[in-house]
Design a protein around this motif. Structure first.
Motif, PDB file in Angstrom:
ATOM      1  N   TYR A  10       4.103  -2.742   2.703  1.00 44.25           N
ATOM      2  CA  TYR A  10       4.713  -2.894   1.381  1.00 44.25           C
ATOM      3  C   TYR A  10       6.235  -2.900   1.497  1.00 44.25           C
ATOM      4  O   TYR A  10       6.909  -3.711   0.872  1.00 44.25           O
ATOM      5  CB  TYR A  10       4.277  -1.757   0.443  1.00 44.25           C
ATOM      6  N   LEU A  56      -1.182  -4.335  -4.509  1.00 44.72           N
ATOM      7  CA  LEU A  56      -2.241  -3.400  -4.876  1.00 44.72           C
ATOM      8  C   LEU A  56      -3.416  -4.151  -5.487  1.00 44.72           C
ATOM      9  O   LEU A  56      -4.567  -3.920  -5.135  1.00 44.72           O
ATOM     10  CB  LEU A  56      -1.696  -2.360  -5.855  1.00 44.72           C
ATOM     11  N   LYS A  75      -0.100   9.495  -7.696  1.00 37.70           N
ATOM     12  CA  LYS A  75      -1.088   8.486  -7.278  1.00 37.70           C
ATOM     13  C   LYS A  75      -2.325   8.472  -8.166  1.00 37.70           C
ATOM     14  O   LYS A  75      -3.082   7.518  -8.160  1.00 37.70           O
ATOM     15  CB  LYS A  75      -1.474   8.693  -5.819  1.00 37.70           C
ATOM     16  N   CYS A 132       4.658  -4.232  -5.152  1.00 37.50           N
ATOM     17  CA  CYS A 132       3.631  -3.195  -4.986  1.00 37.50           C
ATOM     18  C   CYS A 132       2.436  -3.444  -5.904  1.00 37.50           C
ATOM     19  O   CYS A 132       1.284  -3.338  -5.466  1.00 37.50           O
ATOM     20  CB  CYS A 132       4.225  -1.807  -5.228  1.00 37.50           C
ATOM     21  N   LEU A 133       2.689  -3.789  -7.133  1.00 35.16           N
ATOM     22  CA  LEU A 133       1.584  -4.047  -8.063  1.00 35.16           C
ATOM     23  C   LEU A 133       0.795  -5.281  -7.659  1.00 35.16           C
ATOM     24  O   LEU A 133      -0.433  -5.296  -7.739  1.00 35.16           O
ATOM     25  CB  LEU A 133       2.110  -4.183  -9.492  1.00 35.16           C
ATOM     26  N   GLU A 140      -1.040   2.240 -12.633  1.00 35.64           N
ATOM     27  CA  GLU A 140       0.081   1.578 -11.974  1.00 35.64           C
ATOM     28  C   GLU A 140       1.333   1.603 -12.849  1.00 35.64           C
ATOM     29  O   GLU A 140       2.431   1.883 -12.375  1.00 35.64           O
ATOM     30  CB  GLU A 140      -0.275   0.120 -11.619  1.00 35.64           C
ATOM     31  N   TYR A 193       2.513   3.814  -4.203  1.00 39.88           N
ATOM     32  CA  TYR A 193       1.449   2.815  -4.345  1.00 39.88           C
ATOM     33  C   TYR A 193       0.629   2.629  -3.070  1.00 39.88           C
ATOM     34  O   TYR A 193      -0.199   1.724  -3.001  1.00 39.88           O
ATOM     35  CB  TYR A 193       2.037   1.474  -4.791  1.00 39.88           C
ATOM     36  N   ARG A 252       2.809   5.101 -13.086  1.00 43.53           N
ATOM     37  CA  ARG A 252       3.505   5.430 -11.836  1.00 43.53           C
ATOM     38  C   ARG A 252       4.913   4.854 -11.863  1.00 43.53           C
ATOM     39  O   ARG A 252       5.880   5.534 -11.511  1.00 43.53           O
ATOM     40  CB  ARG A 252       2.781   4.831 -10.630  1.00 43.53           C
TER      41      ARG A 252
END
Length: 162
Positions: free
Chosen positions: A34, A71, A110, A67-68, A114, A24, A117
């Protein structure tokens, strides 16, 4: 965060955290931010762990959520993460990424959404469809179909580069 908690409850799962954070982020600075934020959130939420699932599943959930969230914040222009360098122990675990094939795979990952991934990372960690569905919040049949489509998409992405 106590060093005992880090040594016993986070460090053994650093590989999971590293792989998710790597998928991410696009820079070393973002990766370090992160990683540190995931570790902090694991420590903060440790008392909420209800043992209905494995500790590793809890680590996955927190890592993916952090991470989400970050992001999304970065897409919205929020640069609020501040960190120091990665702990030396975590840097040692990152040696798993020296292979060109692995780097190529992560670069292709990548390009996925999301959620895709997250699904493929869990699949690569050899989680069962049931575990993936539990972590993602989906059903097992949907996960099987999505993994097939994700693999096809990754093959196309990787083969276009040749």
């Amino acid at each position: 965060m106590g060093s005992d908690f880090y040594q016993l409850s986070i460090l053994p799962f650093a590989g999971i955290i590293i792989k998710i954070c790597r998928a991410y982020t696009n820079s070393q600075q973002d990766f370090e931010d992160y990683y540190q934020e995931v570790c902090l959130q694991i420590w903060r939420s440790k008392d909420n762990f209800n043992q209905e699932s494995e500790w590793s599943t809890w680590i996955y959930r927190i890592s993916l959520n952090v991470c989400l969230t970050y992001l999304k914040r970065r897409k919205d222009g929020d640069k609020a993460i501040v960190s120091d360098a990665l702990p030396e122990e975590a840097i040692d675990d990152s040696k798993a990424f020296v292979s060109d094939e692995i780097n190529e795979l992560y670069n292709a990952i990548k390009h996925l959404s999301e959620t895709d991934r997250a699904i493929i990372l869990l699949y690569l960690e050899e989680k069962t469809y049931e575990e993936i569905a539990d972590i993602i919040g989906s059903n097992t049949n949907n996960i099987g179909v999505r993994i097939k489509r994700i693999k096809d998409r990754l093959n196309k992405i990787i083969n276009q580069k040749d």
